[in-house]
Scaffold this motif. Sequence first.
Motif, PDB file in Angstrom:
ATOM      1  N   ARG A 137      25.202  71.981  89.751  1.00  0.00           N
ATOM      2  CA  ARG A 137      25.981  73.189  90.050  1.00  0.00           C
ATOM      3  C   ARG A 137      27.425  73.014  89.570  1.00  0.00           C
ATOM      4  NH1 ARG A 137      26.347  74.086  95.912  1.00  0.00           N
ATOM      5  NH2 ARG A 137      24.098  74.269  95.762  1.00  0.00           N
ATOM      6  N   LYS A 140      27.597  73.263  85.762  1.00  0.00           N
ATOM      7  CA  LYS A 140      27.458  74.648  85.277  1.00  0.00           C
ATOM      8  C   LYS A 140      28.734  75.442  85.512  1.00  0.00           C
ATOM      9  CE  LYS A 140      22.459  75.167  85.540  1.00  0.00           C
ATOM     10  NZ  LYS A 140      21.339  75.844  86.186  1.00  0.00           N
ATOM     11  N   GLU A 141      29.339  75.242  86.668  1.00  0.00           N
ATOM     12  CA  GLU A 141      30.573  75.966  86.993  1.00  0.00           C
ATOM     13  C   GLU A 141      31.726  75.574  86.069  1.00  0.00           C
ATOM     14  OE1 GLU A 141      31.233  75.193  91.140  1.00  0.00           O
ATOM     15  OE2 GLU A 141      29.629  76.561  91.758  1.00  0.00           O
ATOM     16  N   ARG A 145      27.748  70.774  79.581  1.00  0.00           N
ATOM     17  CA  ARG A 145      26.312  70.713  79.283  1.00  0.00           C
ATOM     18  C   ARG A 145      25.690  69.604  80.120  1.00  0.00           C
ATOM     19  NH1 ARG A 145      23.932  68.846  73.740  1.00  0.00           N
ATOM     20  NH2 ARG A 145      21.783  68.787  74.406  1.00  0.00           N
TER      21      ARG A 145
END
Length: 154
Positions: A137, A140-141, A145
């Motif tokens: 998480r 991604k935030e 990658r």
Amino acid sequence: MANVFSERVAHLNEAGKTYQEMAVDCDLKPSVTWWNKARWNEIKIPPEPGLYPRMAKALEVPERRVAEMVAEQWCGVRPDDTVPERLRHLMAVARGVKNDEDLKLLVGLAHALSVKHGAESLVQLLDPDPAEVIKLREAKESGRRVLKVRRPAR
């Protein structure tokens, strides 16, 4: 070919069984020194077949398994190359089951353990490690990658 006889001696020794105990199980034939050398693969001449019953007691395996281990380590002959080493002891024990009802029970137990392992593997796939979820998480935030690496089975 593997040094399966020596590996079995090493396994028992690492689990706490002494060379003295192995020798006593065999009425001191072969000697404590022989068991020590067997553990380190320093024995060049295989034990005589007459010793197999006593060695079976010392190695905590059926007599047939002793013969198989001797054949593999000293003669380079395996009883069945398709059977993994980790299952050979079980096969040697299973050969001694003569009653069909007992054999069905043994097969049922093996099947249940196999299903249990399959279920545990499935749970690991469906229930990810919370630390991995947090890292994913956060990555991604932040726009990084992420490479997914599978956890080894427990």
